[in-house]
Design an enzyme around this catalytic site. Sequence first.
Site, PDB file in Angstrom:
ATOM      1  N   LYS A  98       3.626   9.555   2.449  1.00 31.48           N
ATOM      2  CA  LYS A  98       3.213  10.152   3.744  1.00 31.48           C
ATOM      3  C   LYS A  98       3.348  11.387   4.208  1.00 31.48           C
ATOM      4  O   LYS A  98       2.460  12.017   4.753  1.00 31.48           O
ATOM      5  CB  LYS A  98       3.910   9.044   4.646  1.00 31.48           C
ATOM      6  CG  LYS A  98       3.308   7.473   4.600  1.00 31.48           C
ATOM      7  CD  LYS A  98       1.860   7.746   4.822  1.00 31.48           C
ATOM      8  CE  LYS A  98       1.280   6.042   5.222  1.00 31.48           C
ATOM      9  NZ  LYS A  98      -0.306   6.296   5.403  1.00 31.48           N
ATOM     10  N   TYR A 124       7.327   5.765  -0.532  1.00 31.71           N
ATOM     11  CA  TYR A 124       6.244   5.726   0.830  1.00 31.71           C
ATOM     12  C   TYR A 124       6.494   7.037   1.580  1.00 31.71           C
ATOM     13  O   TYR A 124       5.448   7.696   1.988  1.00 31.71           O
ATOM     14  CB  TYR A 124       6.933   4.503   1.596  1.00 31.71           C
ATOM     15  CG  TYR A 124       6.045   4.367   2.815  1.00 31.71           C
ATOM     16  CD1 TYR A 124       4.762   3.971   2.784  1.00 31.71           C
ATOM     17  CD2 TYR A 124       6.538   4.149   4.302  1.00 31.71           C
ATOM     18  CE1 TYR A 124       3.943   3.567   3.992  1.00 31.71           C
ATOM     19  CE2 TYR A 124       5.835   4.035   5.410  1.00 31.71           C
ATOM     20  CZ  TYR A 124       4.536   3.769   5.277  1.00 31.71           C
ATOM     21  OH  TYR A 124       3.732   3.382   6.480  1.00 31.71           O
TER      22      TYR A 124
HETATM   23  N1  LIG Z   1       1.890  -1.277  10.918  1.00 29.20           N
HETATM   24  C1  LIG Z   1       2.598  -0.321  10.992  1.00 29.20           C
HETATM   25  O1  LIG Z   1       3.739  -0.588  11.564  1.00 29.20           O
HETATM   26  C2  LIG Z   1       2.616   0.967  10.434  1.00 29.20           C
HETATM   27  C3  LIG Z   1       3.584   2.027  10.839  1.00 29.20           C
HETATM   28  C4  LIG Z   1       3.510   3.198  10.336  1.00 29.20           C
HETATM   29  C5  LIG Z   1       2.410   3.434   9.483  1.00 29.20           C
HETATM   30  N2  LIG Z   1       1.474   2.567   9.251  1.00 29.20           N
HETATM   31  C6  LIG Z   1       0.211   3.282   8.479  1.00 29.20           C
HETATM   32  O2  LIG Z   1      -0.977   2.411   8.854  1.00 29.20           O
HETATM   33  C7  LIG Z   1      -1.720   2.124   7.590  1.00 29.20           C
HETATM   34  C8  LIG Z   1      -2.005   0.913   7.868  1.00 29.20           C
HETATM   35  O3  LIG Z   1      -0.886   0.121   7.969  1.00 29.20           O
HETATM   36  P1  LIG Z   1      -1.291  -1.455   7.833  1.00 29.20           P
HETATM   37  O4  LIG Z   1       0.169  -2.170   8.718  1.00 29.20           O
HETATM   38  O5  LIG Z   1      -2.376  -2.036   8.472  1.00 29.20           O
HETATM   39  O6  LIG Z   1      -0.891  -2.311   6.283  1.00 29.20           O
HETATM   40  P2  LIG Z   1      -1.793  -3.048   5.459  1.00 29.20           P
HETATM   41  O7  LIG Z   1      -1.107  -3.296   4.225  1.00 29.20           O
HETATM   42  O8  LIG Z   1      -2.075  -4.285   6.359  1.00 29.20           O
HETATM   43  O9  LIG Z   1      -2.971  -2.205   5.008  1.00 29.20           O
HETATM   44  C9  LIG Z   1      -3.278  -1.164   4.205  1.00 29.20           C
HETATM   45  C10 LIG Z   1      -4.775  -1.404   3.639  1.00 29.20           C
HETATM   46  O10 LIG Z   1      -4.811  -0.485   2.593  1.00 29.20           O
HETATM   47  C11 LIG Z   1      -5.808  -0.876   1.623  1.00 29.20           C
HETATM   48  N3  LIG Z   1      -5.399  -0.026   0.448  1.00 29.20           N
HETATM   49  C12 LIG Z   1      -4.032   0.124  -0.248  1.00 29.20           C
HETATM   50  N4  LIG Z   1      -4.303   0.884  -1.202  1.00 29.20           N
HETATM   51  C13 LIG Z   1      -5.760   1.235  -1.426  1.00 29.20           C
HETATM   52  C14 LIG Z   1      -6.410   1.908  -2.520  1.00 29.20           C
HETATM   53  N5  LIG Z   1      -6.070   2.636  -3.226  1.00 29.20           N
HETATM   54  N6  LIG Z   1      -7.771   1.791  -1.982  1.00 29.20           N
HETATM   55  C15 LIG Z   1      -8.539   1.246  -0.887  1.00 29.20           C
HETATM   56  N7  LIG Z   1      -7.499   0.403  -0.287  1.00 29.20           N
HETATM   57  C16 LIG Z   1      -6.201   0.477  -0.428  1.00 29.20           C
HETATM   58  C17 LIG Z   1      -4.800  -2.389   1.402  1.00 29.20           C
HETATM   59  O11 LIG Z   1      -5.433  -3.443   0.594  1.00 29.20           O
HETATM   60  C18 LIG Z   1      -4.595  -2.624   2.699  1.00 29.20           C
HETATM   61  O12 LIG Z   1      -5.674  -3.491   3.308  1.00 29.20           O
HETATM   62  C19 LIG Z   1      -1.023   2.613   6.510  1.00 29.20           C
HETATM   63  O13 LIG Z   1      -1.310   3.897   6.178  1.00 29.20           O
HETATM   64  C20 LIG Z   1       0.460   2.813   7.013  1.00 29.20           C
HETATM   65  O14 LIG Z   1       1.182   3.778   6.440  1.00 29.20           O
HETATM   66  C21 LIG Z   1       1.392   1.374   9.708  1.00 29.20           C
END
Ligand SMILES: NC(=O)c1ccc[n+]([C@@H]2O[C@H](COP(=O)([O-])OP(=O)(O)OC[C@H]3O[C@@H](n4cnc5c(N)ncnc54)[C@H](O)[C@@H]3O)[C@@H](O)[C@H]2O)c1
Length: 313
Positions: free
Chosen positions: A151, A147
């Site tokens: 990133k 991860y």
């Molecule tokens: N939630 C947090 O606290 C947090 C913290 C830091 C970073 N982020 C970043 O924010 C973004 C969203 O995170 P989240 O918490 O909503 O996670 P999440 O898992 O709910 O959402 C990620 C989405 O990406 C989709 N996905 C993954 N691989 C894919 C692909 N190859 N093609 C199409 N879709 C794909 C998944 O199906 C999912 O719907 C991510 O990039 C994550 O790294 C989130």
Amino acid sequence: MNRQRALVTGGAGFLGSHLCDALLADGYSVIAVDNLLTGNLSNFDHLRNDSRFEFQQIDINQPFDCGAVDYVFHFACPASPVDYTVHGIATLRVGSIGTFHALDIARKYGAKYFVSSTSECYGDPLQHPQKETYWGNVNPIGPRSVYDESKRFTEAVTMAYHRYYKVDTRIVRIFNTYGPRMQLNDGRVIPNFMKQALRGEDLTVYGDGGQTRSFCYVSDEIEGFLRLSKSAEHFPVNIGNPTEFTILECAKRVLALTGSSSKIRYEALPPDDPKLRCPDITKARTLLGWEPKTDLETGLRLSLDYFRKAAQV
Ligand SMILES: NC(=O)c1ccc[n+]([C@@H]2O[C@H](COP(=O)([O-])OP(=O)(O)OC[C@H]3O[C@@H](n4cnc5c(N)ncnc54)[C@H](O)[C@@H]3O)[C@@H](O)[C@H]2O)c1
């Protein structure tokens, strides 16, 4: 009125779906794409009759094109420790190949581009709180590296498209965010504690629970994204809540809010678990006039109904 068309990758996920709502409210028409690896179509139930919203099931690791857009919001990536551990290779692919594809769309259509990066870029930080200028302390070969390095590469390729191809890019470093639509079993602190408390199970605290985290309520986080998306800043900006809690304090607040009689159970710390994690948000404050408004107590209360329903399933 904003009549622009935005593409949201990972739109069926927790943050992606809230972002779709916010963009629609801001006047965009929205096309969400997602392969549903960790996302859920039920996050769009309320948008079924909105003609300005469209969903396509697409794996962005394959080249794709949904037509001209004005803004690309690239949020696709498994984000929870449980998900990126199970889907380690898919995580590396979407941070690299998928990110190239999202950037290629922005380049092709002259669209602006916004990517979700993470506080995990700082690894187990030696500076506290973490400023955007800190380069981090990441183990490049540990279990979390699928991860963290994915990133970090995402950020590198984004800056390269900005420098070499003049794509108008933005990078947000997201710190722990919580709220409705999080998956209950994704291993992140708040859904985990909520699930355990609401089901009367022990709350699992790793180590002595003295490690700190900061938690940002989702509506604050999304407001930060919108402000950054409208700014001219190309370097990363931290968006998160700087109020720190130890994991133990957080467990106790969840117990108090839910009225649960669950106990706290201590387990060994997982490898490379960061001991401290807190954003320095000076840049967001000065550049975007943004800071979080929702304290943990309020955010947990606003999330309780959702977690209650999810915990019953
Ligand atoms: N939630 C947090 O606290 C947090 C913290 C830091 C970073 N982020 C970043 O924010 C973004 C969203 O995170 P989240 O918490 O909503 O996670 P999440 O898992 O709910 O959402 C990620 C989405 O990406 C989709 N996905 C993954 N691989 C894919 C692909 N190859 N093609 C199409 N879709 C794909 C998944 O199906 C999912 O719907 C991510 O990039 C994550 O790294 C989130």
